[in-house]
Design a protein around this motif. Sequence first.
Motif, PDB file in Angstrom:
ATOM      1  N   GLU A 134      18.957  -3.214 -16.006  1.00  9.93           N
ATOM      2  CA  GLU A 134      17.773  -2.580 -15.416  1.00  9.93           C
ATOM      3  C   GLU A 134      17.894  -1.080 -15.650  1.00  9.93           C
ATOM      4  O   GLU A 134      18.708  -0.409 -15.039  1.00  9.93           O
ATOM      5  N   TYR A 135      17.073  -0.574 -16.590  1.00  8.80           N
ATOM      6  CA  TYR A 135      17.180   0.821 -16.989  1.00  8.80           C
ATOM      7  C   TYR A 135      16.132   1.662 -16.264  1.00  8.80           C
ATOM      8  O   TYR A 135      15.052   1.172 -15.906  1.00  8.80           O
ATOM      9  N   VAL A 136      16.489   2.928 -16.086  1.00  8.60           N
ATOM     10  CA  VAL A 136      15.583   3.820 -15.377  1.00  8.60           C
ATOM     11  C   VAL A 136      14.302   4.038 -16.166  1.00  8.60           C
ATOM     12  O   VAL A 136      13.247   4.366 -15.602  1.00  8.60           O
ATOM     13  N   ALA A 137      14.364   3.841 -17.483  1.00  6.36           N
ATOM     14  CA  ALA A 137      13.179   3.934 -18.346  1.00  6.36           C
ATOM     15  C   ALA A 137      13.478   3.168 -19.629  1.00  6.36           C
ATOM     16  O   ALA A 137      14.642   3.007 -20.014  1.00  6.36           O
ATOM     17  N   SER A 138      12.439   2.707 -20.299  1.00  8.52           N
ATOM     18  CA  SER A 138      12.623   1.996 -21.559  1.00  8.52           C
ATOM     19  C   SER A 138      12.939   2.991 -22.673  1.00  8.52           C
ATOM     20  O   SER A 138      12.614   4.178 -22.587  1.00  8.52           O
ATOM     21  N   ALA A 139      13.573   2.489 -23.726  1.00  7.61           N
ATOM     22  CA  ALA A 139      13.934   3.364 -24.847  1.00  7.61           C
ATOM     23  C   ALA A 139      12.685   3.909 -25.548  1.00  7.61           C
ATOM     24  O   ALA A 139      12.620   5.096 -25.887  1.00  7.61           O
ATOM     25  N   SER A 140      11.681   3.067 -25.756  1.00 11.32           N
ATOM     26  CA  SER A 140      10.449   3.535 -26.404  1.00 11.32           C
ATOM     27  C   SER A 140       9.702   4.528 -25.526  1.00 11.32           C
ATOM     28  O   SER A 140       9.157   5.526 -26.011  1.00 11.32           O
ATOM     29  N   GLY A 141       9.669   4.260 -24.211  1.00 11.32           N
ATOM     30  CA  GLY A 141       9.019   5.208 -23.303  1.00 11.32           C
ATOM     31  C   GLY A 141       9.741   6.541 -23.267  1.00 11.32           C
ATOM     32  O   GLY A 141       9.114   7.615 -23.211  1.00 11.32           O
ATOM     33  N   THR A 142      11.066   6.514 -23.311  1.00 10.67           N
ATOM     34  CA  THR A 142      11.847   7.749 -23.343  1.00 10.67           C
ATOM     35  C   THR A 142      11.596   8.517 -24.631  1.00 10.67           C
ATOM     36  O   THR A 142      11.493   9.750 -24.624  1.00 10.67           O
ATOM     37  N   GLN A 143      11.501   7.806 -25.739  1.00 11.44           N
ATOM     38  CA  GLN A 143      11.210   8.458 -27.019  1.00 11.44           C
ATOM     39  C   GLN A 143       9.870   9.186 -26.965  1.00 11.44           C
ATOM     40  O   GLN A 143       9.755  10.336 -27.410  1.00 11.44           O
ATOM     41  N   GLU A 166      14.621  -2.824 -27.540  1.00 11.57           N
ATOM     42  CA  GLU A 166      15.597  -3.431 -26.634  1.00 11.57           C
ATOM     43  C   GLU A 166      16.947  -2.746 -26.714  1.00 11.57           C
ATOM     44  O   GLU A 166      18.014  -3.374 -26.657  1.00 11.57           O
ATOM     45  N   SER A 167      16.922  -1.422 -26.884  1.00 12.68           N
ATOM     46  CA  SER A 167      18.157  -0.639 -26.929  1.00 12.68           C
ATOM     47  C   SER A 167      18.232   0.246 -25.700  1.00 12.68           C
ATOM     48  O   SER A 167      17.211   0.621 -25.118  1.00 12.68           O
ATOM     49  N   SER A 168      19.454   0.587 -25.307  1.00  7.61           N
ATOM     50  CA  SER A 168      19.643   1.489 -24.170  1.00  7.61           C
ATOM     51  C   SER A 168      20.023   2.890 -24.630  1.00  7.61           C
ATOM     52  O   SER A 168      20.453   3.722 -23.821  1.00  7.61           O
ATOM     53  N   PHE A 169      19.873   3.172 -25.930  1.00  6.08           N
ATOM     54  CA  PHE A 169      20.224   4.478 -26.483  1.00  6.08           C
ATOM     55  C   PHE A 169      19.008   5.108 -27.154  1.00  6.08           C
ATOM     56  O   PHE A 169      18.204   4.432 -27.783  1.00  6.08           O
ATOM     57  N   TRP A 194      25.603  -0.487  -9.067  1.00  5.86           N
ATOM     58  CA  TRP A 194      25.555  -0.438 -10.527  1.00  5.86           C
ATOM     59  C   TRP A 194      24.909   0.859 -11.031  1.00  5.86           C
ATOM     60  O   TRP A 194      24.689   1.030 -12.220  1.00  5.86           O
ATOM     61  N   ILE A 195      24.584   1.768 -10.199  1.00  7.48           N
ATOM     62  CA  ILE A 195      23.836   2.962 -10.603  1.00  7.48           C
ATOM     63  C   ILE A 195      24.652   3.779 -11.602  1.00  7.48           C
ATOM     64  O   ILE A 195      25.800   4.133 -11.347  1.00  7.48           O
ATOM     65  N   LYS A 196      24.049   4.041 -12.753  1.00  8.00           N
ATOM     66  CA  LYS A 196      24.660   4.880 -13.781  1.00  8.00           C
ATOM     67  C   LYS A 196      23.624   5.905 -14.250  1.00  8.00           C
ATOM     68  O   LYS A 196      22.549   5.526 -14.698  1.00  8.00           O
ATOM     69  N   PRO A 197      23.922   7.182 -14.150  1.00  6.04           N
ATOM     70  CA  PRO A 197      22.937   8.185 -14.574  1.00  6.04           C
ATOM     71  C   PRO A 197      22.807   8.242 -16.095  1.00  6.04           C
ATOM     72  O   PRO A 197      23.671   7.745 -16.832  1.00  6.04           O
ATOM     73  N   THR A 198      21.726   8.816 -16.553  1.00  3.86           N
ATOM     74  CA  THR A 198      21.548   9.052 -17.990  1.00  3.86           C
ATOM     75  C   THR A 198      22.621  10.017 -18.469  1.00  3.86           C
ATOM     76  O   THR A 198      22.862  11.050 -17.860  1.00  3.86           O
ATOM     77  N   GLU A 251      22.508   7.774 -23.626  1.00  2.00           N
ATOM     78  CA  GLU A 251      22.490   6.444 -23.014  1.00  2.00           C
ATOM     79  C   GLU A 251      21.655   6.489 -21.746  1.00  2.00           C
ATOM     80  O   GLU A 251      21.902   7.315 -20.863  1.00  2.00           O
ATOM     81  N   LEU A 252      20.677   5.618 -21.661  1.00  2.00           N
ATOM     82  CA  LEU A 252      19.748   5.626 -20.537  1.00  2.00           C
ATOM     83  C   LEU A 252      20.438   5.183 -19.255  1.00  2.00           C
ATOM     84  O   LEU A 252      21.324   4.331 -19.269  1.00  2.00           O
ATOM     85  N   GLY A 253      20.024   5.787 -18.142  1.00  2.00           N
ATOM     86  CA  GLY A 253      20.580   5.436 -16.851  1.00  2.00           C
ATOM     87  C   GLY A 253      20.217   4.015 -16.448  1.00  2.00           C
ATOM     88  O   GLY A 253      19.170   3.490 -16.824  1.00  2.00           O
ATOM     89  N   GLU A 254      21.107   3.393 -15.658  1.00  2.00           N
ATOM     90  CA  GLU A 254      20.908   2.008 -15.227  1.00  2.00           C
ATOM     91  C   GLU A 254      20.861   1.924 -13.707  1.00  2.00           C
ATOM     92  O   GLU A 254      21.496   2.720 -13.006  1.00  2.00           O
TER      93      GLU A 254
END
Length: 289
Positions: free
Chosen positions: A52-61, A96-99, A234-238, A44-47
């Motif tokens: 507001e995610y620390v990175a997009s799912a496609s960019g992380t992939q 548009e996923s956070s995973f 709201w900070i949540k780490p990956t 799960e990507l950090g928020e």
Amino acid sequence: MVDLARALIRRRWVIIGTFLVFTLGAAFYAFSQERVYAFTTSIELGEFGPQEYVASASGTQNTIEERILLSVKRAYLKEQDLERMPFDVSVATSEESSFVNLVTQAPLDQQATVAAFHERIYKRLRDEHQSRLTILENESDAKLKNLRASLKAEKRRMEALEGMAVTPNQKAGNGETRTQTQAGEEVRATLTSSDAALTLLLSQLQLNERISEREQRMNEIQRQLREEKTRRSWIKPTRAEDLAIASLSPVGTSRSLILVLGALLGGMLGVFMAFFAEFAARVREVETG
């Protein structure tokens, strides 16, 4: 059709033999293959703020596939003294996923090894995202500090304006008393007092307008301050809670399907071999006759 049926009956052992050979071969292949399961690790990507995610799912992939995965593979092969990986890792996500999901197909007895490998990838990604979150935290702290300083400055200006609004009123009251005591002396004094009252009225209107502007500015700063505090909290780490979760059932081609395909192939080849044997026999008869 009768001749074909007679030929098939005469060559029935060819058909049966071919069918049994392929069916038994398919059964041996199906049951000799080790059952493979799909092991999935969901990251799960950090928020940093709502949605507001620390990175997009496609960019992380892309980051995992093009950089992190290759680096982790090299280190793993070197540590284990291997020439090639015993399993592969694929990265899957949806728009548009956070995973981001790490998926590996391997035998069930390799689950611990797969989990350790997935953990390496996850930790590398988490460290990169944490550095970005730290930068965002510092930016947010600086923004909160500036907003608090601006709000404090606006409060000081508001107090000064409110003080200026009280002082002219007091002066206006004293001037009116003096004017009343000298009312009968000179008409010129009365005119001067009227001009002063008009000037004070205009000044008061300008002060009220400036006070209203300051209030609006303070309300806007307070709104921004609340939003930034909410975003900051709201900070949540990956994170990845479970590593290499096995699928409920094996993946890949099932044993029953292999058996069915082997039986079909054996039956078709048996009929073909029967016709071929019959054709060869007829050819020999013609040659010998």
